[in-house]
Write an enzyme that holds these catalytic residues in place. Structure first.
Site, PDB file in Angstrom:
ATOM      1  N   ILE A 164      67.749   4.689 -55.731  1.00  8.66           N
ATOM      2  CA  ILE A 164      68.122   3.637 -56.682  1.00  8.66           C
ATOM      3  C   ILE A 164      69.600   3.821 -57.004  1.00  8.66           C
ATOM      4  O   ILE A 164      69.976   4.797 -57.650  1.00  8.66           O
ATOM      5  CB  ILE A 164      67.269   3.727 -57.971  1.00  8.66           C
ATOM      6  CG1 ILE A 164      65.775   3.657 -57.635  1.00  8.66           C
ATOM      7  CG2 ILE A 164      67.662   2.600 -58.929  1.00  8.66           C
ATOM      8  CD1 ILE A 164      64.854   3.939 -58.822  1.00  8.66           C
TER       9      ILE A 164
ATOM     10  N   GLU B  81      63.925  11.273 -53.200  1.00  9.47           N
ATOM     11  CA  GLU B  81      63.121  12.487 -53.414  1.00  9.47           C
ATOM     12  C   GLU B  81      63.000  12.812 -54.900  1.00  9.47           C
ATOM     13  O   GLU B  81      61.933  13.171 -55.399  1.00  9.47           O
ATOM     14  CB  GLU B  81      63.768  13.684 -52.703  1.00  9.47           C
ATOM     15  CG  GLU B  81      63.885  13.532 -51.211  1.00  9.47           C
ATOM     16  CD  GLU B  81      65.197  12.886 -50.768  1.00  9.47           C
ATOM     17  OE1 GLU B  81      65.689  11.954 -51.453  1.00  9.47           O
ATOM     18  OE2 GLU B  81      65.728  13.322 -49.731  1.00  9.47           O
TER      19      GLU B  81
ATOM     20  N   CYS C 184      68.573  17.534 -54.135  1.00  8.07           N
ATOM     21  CA  CYS C 184      67.124  17.295 -54.048  1.00  8.07           C
ATOM     22  C   CYS C 184      66.384  18.546 -53.595  1.00  8.07           C
ATOM     23  O   CYS C 184      65.278  18.833 -54.063  1.00  8.07           O
ATOM     24  CB  CYS C 184      66.829  16.122 -53.115  1.00  8.07           C
ATOM     25  SG  CYS C 184      67.291  14.542 -53.863  1.00  8.07           S
TER      26      CYS C 184
HETATM   27  N1  THU Z   1      69.944   9.535 -50.533  1.00  5.94           N
HETATM   28  C1  THU Z   1      68.644   9.804 -50.806  1.00  5.94           C
HETATM   29  O1  THU Z   1      67.920   8.977 -51.375  1.00  5.94           O
HETATM   30  N2  THU Z   1      68.160  11.016 -50.462  1.00  5.94           N
HETATM   31  C2  THU Z   1      68.886  11.991 -49.854  1.00  5.94           C
HETATM   32  O2  THU Z   1      68.415  13.103 -49.724  1.00  5.94           O
HETATM   33  C3  THU Z   1      70.210  11.679 -49.310  1.00  5.94           C
HETATM   34  C4  THU Z   1      70.850  10.464 -49.889  1.00  5.94           C
HETATM   35  C5  THU Z   1      70.493   8.232 -50.935  1.00  5.94           C
HETATM   36  C6  THU Z   1      71.454   8.287 -52.085  1.00  5.94           C
HETATM   37  C7  THU Z   1      72.291   7.058 -51.862  1.00  5.94           C
HETATM   38  O3  THU Z   1      71.646   5.957 -52.479  1.00  5.94           O
HETATM   39  C8  THU Z   1      72.265   6.865 -50.366  1.00  5.94           C
HETATM   40  O4  THU Z   1      71.205   7.648 -49.861  1.00  5.94           O
HETATM   41  C9  THU Z   1      73.555   7.257 -49.676  1.00  5.94           C
HETATM   42  O5  THU Z   1      73.927   8.542 -50.033  1.00  5.94           O
END
Ligand code: THU
Length: 136
Positions: A43, A55, A93
């Site tokens: 988000i 995550e 995460c």
């Molecule tokens: N992102 C995740 O949701 N999980 C991760 O472990 C790596 C990055 C998302 C955060 C952001 O919205 C997008 O990926 C680019 O970094």
């Protein structure tokens, strides 16, 4: 719950990703000790720093509902919904999961071959710092 099922749920979760800035969509499916699965998507935010990864959305949903132990998490993601390569969890995460997961908890990532690969948390976060280090 099989790895394949958890990956399928992570793919579903990714459909809700709100990523208008990076266009990198991510979905996560977190398996609790109770057997319940918690879904999360990334988000994003116009101010950037409030952005939360998929995550941690899944983890915080779960903990806020009373679940505090997890055995596996599947993560899928990529640019514009593409999932042809693994989406490795960021360091923040990994550390957030460390708080509520045993070292042998499974992180299930897509492979390059259309299948998936399993890693333990301790493989992806070696020599980590956790709650056990600040017990008196
Ligand atoms: N992102 C995740 O949701 N999980 C991760 O472990 C790596 C990055 C998302 C955060 C952001 O919205 C997008 O990926 C680019 O970094």
């Amino acid at each position: 719950m099989t790895g394949t099922e958890l990956v399928a749920l992570a793919r579903e979760a990714m459909l809700c990703a709100y990523a208008p800035y990076s266009h990198h969509t991510v979905g996560a499916a977190l398996l609790g000790a109770s057997g319940k699965v918690y879904l999360g998507c990334n988000i994003e935010n116009a101010a950037y720093s409030p952005t939360c990864c998929a995550e941690r959305v899944a983890l915080f949903k779960a903990v806020s509902e009373g679940e505090r132990a997890f055995s596996a998490i599947a993560i899928v993601g990529g640019m514009h919904g593409a999932t042809a390569s693994p989406c490795a969890p960021c360091g923040v995460c990994r550390q957030a999961l460390r708080e509520f997961c045993d070292p042998d908890a499974l992180l299930i990532l897509l492979g390059y071959d259309g299948g998936y690969d399993e890693y333990t948390l301790s493989e992806l976060l070696p020599e980590s710092f956790g709650p056990d280090h600040i017990k008196r």
